[in-house]
Motif scaffolding. Structure first.
Motif, PDB file in Angstrom:
ATOM      1  N   LYS A  68      -5.318  22.937 -48.504  1.00 13.50           N
ATOM      2  CA  LYS A  68      -6.193  23.127 -49.668  1.00 13.50           C
ATOM      3  C   LYS A  68      -7.411  22.220 -49.577  1.00 13.50           C
ATOM      4  N   LEU A  69      -7.208  21.020 -49.036  1.00 10.13           N
ATOM      5  CA  LEU A  69      -8.307  20.074 -48.862  1.00 10.13           C
ATOM      6  C   LEU A  69      -9.359  20.655 -47.905  1.00 10.13           C
ATOM      7  N   TYR A  70      -8.909  21.206 -46.790  1.00  9.77           N
ATOM      8  CA  TYR A  70      -9.819  21.825 -45.817  1.00  9.77           C
ATOM      9  C   TYR A  70     -10.578  22.984 -46.452  1.00  9.77           C
ATOM     10  N   HIS A  71      -9.842  23.833 -47.160  1.00 16.71           N
ATOM     11  CA  HIS A  71     -10.456  24.994 -47.811  1.00 16.71           C
ATOM     12  C   HIS A  71     -11.514  24.543 -48.814  1.00 16.71           C
ATOM     13  N   LEU A  72     -11.206  23.513 -49.590  1.00 10.75           N
ATOM     14  CA  LEU A  72     -12.139  22.995 -50.584  1.00 10.75           C
ATOM     15  C   LEU A  72     -13.427  22.502 -49.926  1.00 10.75           C
ATOM     16  N   VAL A  73     -13.290  21.740 -48.864  1.00  6.50           N
ATOM     17  CA  VAL A  73     -14.470  21.185 -48.180  1.00  6.50           C
ATOM     18  C   VAL A  73     -15.328  22.306 -47.596  1.00  6.50           C
ATOM     19  N   GLU A  74     -14.677  23.279 -46.960  1.00  7.01           N
ATOM     20  CA  GLU A  74     -15.434  24.381 -46.358  1.00  7.01           C
ATOM     21  C   GLU A  74     -16.153  25.208 -47.421  1.00  7.01           C
ATOM     22  N   GLN A  75     -15.504  25.411 -48.566  1.00  8.72           N
ATOM     23  CA  GLN A  75     -16.108  26.206 -49.633  1.00  8.72           C
ATOM     24  C   GLN A  75     -17.198  25.444 -50.387  1.00  8.72           C
TER      25      GLN A  75
END
Length: 356
Positions: free
Chosen positions: A101-108
């Motif tokens: 979720k952390l990765y997804h948040l940063v990418e978004q």
């Protein structure tokens, strides 16, 4: 520009950020490398460049951390700070729901994403089709003027107590799991090249403080390794940066032992030291190796890996490592790369001003 790299530089041996910071400072930018500053409201930056998202929370990610990061990014955006994310990995090496979720948040959330190859751009457009971040293609830079690049092969082998006449295959970095270990060992033992020698200093992830049983196992493994000219004697310790160039100078080819990978710092390192580099058919690694005529293998196909090793030997005889070096100086040099970082940063700042 005032730039923050979200990275604990003083705790890490990786020179990726350190070399970028050094070059940007030469160009009169105010640059910090810190995680603490990321959370400090009194520190104001034009650009915040996130590297490894899990680094922000010291690699231990709780559910609340995802919320904390979301709130912090929103605060920075209100301050008109540009958020860039350097995409080192497609996903974390050691994953759970929170870190994903952390990765997804940063990418978004990022205003811009820095990719080290076209594969990465295509991958994120496929996996995150609604992403609004700008994509920037900036290669992994070489660490020129950082190491001693003039160490002779003979001097390096003498320092490391390695045989002078062998064909040395270097496999650098920690082996992440047994599948990587067996992949390399199977291929190496199947390789029919006279005077072959495998140098994989961190292949056996034992601590120096081993139990009696592990000591016994390690002794048997060492006997086997000596018979087959395999050197793995650094336990689980990171190679010191002062000693690292000796390993590269001593080797003839560099083997990237990953089964799945997006980028590898061992590729530009190998190129910098004029080595043939072989690696898996995946990620940006495959893209660069193909472009430069270096061997590529299918990581789950032993025959493919053996053939790549055989090709690496032929390319070594043909001094292909010098072609790799010339390619790297032209396309991965620090000045060339930092020019692209500056343009990416200025592009994001201009976009933010336009949307005020």
């Amino acid at each position: 520009m005032r730039i923050l790299f979200v990275y604990r530089e003083f705790l890490n041996d990786n020179l990726f950020v350190h070399t970028l910071v050094k070059e940007l400072k030469k160009r009169n930018h105010e640059v910090d490398s810190s995680v603490d500053n990321f959370w400090d409201n009194n520190k104001k930056y034009d650009i915040v460049n996130i590297q490894w998202p899990e680094e922000i929370f010291k690699y231990i990610i709780e559910k609340i951390d995802v919320v904390k990061l979301k709130n912090r990014i929103e605060d920075l955006k209100k301050q008109k700070t540009g958020i860039l994310y350097t995409r080192h990995n497609s996903s974390p090496h050691f994953r759970n729901d929170n870190v994903l979720k952390l990765y997804h948040l940063v990418e978004q959330s990022a205003d811009g994403i820095i990719h080290m190859g076209k594969f990465s751009i295509n991958e994120i457009l496929e996996t995150e089709p609604n992403i609004k971040s700008k994509n920037f293609l900036i290669p992994h830079h070489i660490y020129e003027n950082t190491y001693n690049e003039n160490i002779s092969k003979e001097d390096a082998r003498k320092k490391l107590n390695l045989p002078l006449e062998k064909f040395i295959i270097l496999s650098f970095g920690r082996f992440r799991d047994n599948s990587e270990l067996f992949m390399l060992l199977n291929a190496y033992l199947s390789l029919r090249i006279k005077d072959k020698y495998l140098l994989a200093p961190r292949m056996l992830n034992f601590s120096k403080k081993k139990s009696l049983l592990k000591n016994l196992i390690y002794s048997f493994i060492n006997i086997f390794f000596k018979v087959y000219s395999i050197n793995s004697n650094n336990y689980d310790e990171i190679i010191d940066n002062d000693l690292l160039p000796y390993y590269l100078a001593a080797s003839d080819v560099v083997f990237i032992q990953r089964k799945k990978i997006l980028n590898s710092g061992n590729l530009p390192l190998g190129f910098l030291f004029k080595k043939v580099v072989l690696g898996p058919n995946c990620g940006n690694v495959n893209e660069i190796l193909f472009e430069t005529g270096n061997p590529i293998f299918e990581p789950n196909d032993n025959e493919s890996i053996v053939k790549a090793l055989e090709n690496s030997y032929k390319l070594y005889i043909e001094n292909h490592g010098y072609d790799n070096y010339n390619y790297a100086i032209k396309n991965m040099g620090i000045n060339f790369v930092v020019d692209k970082y500056e343009k990416a940063y200025l592009s994001v700042i201009a976009e933010i001003k336009l949307n005020k």
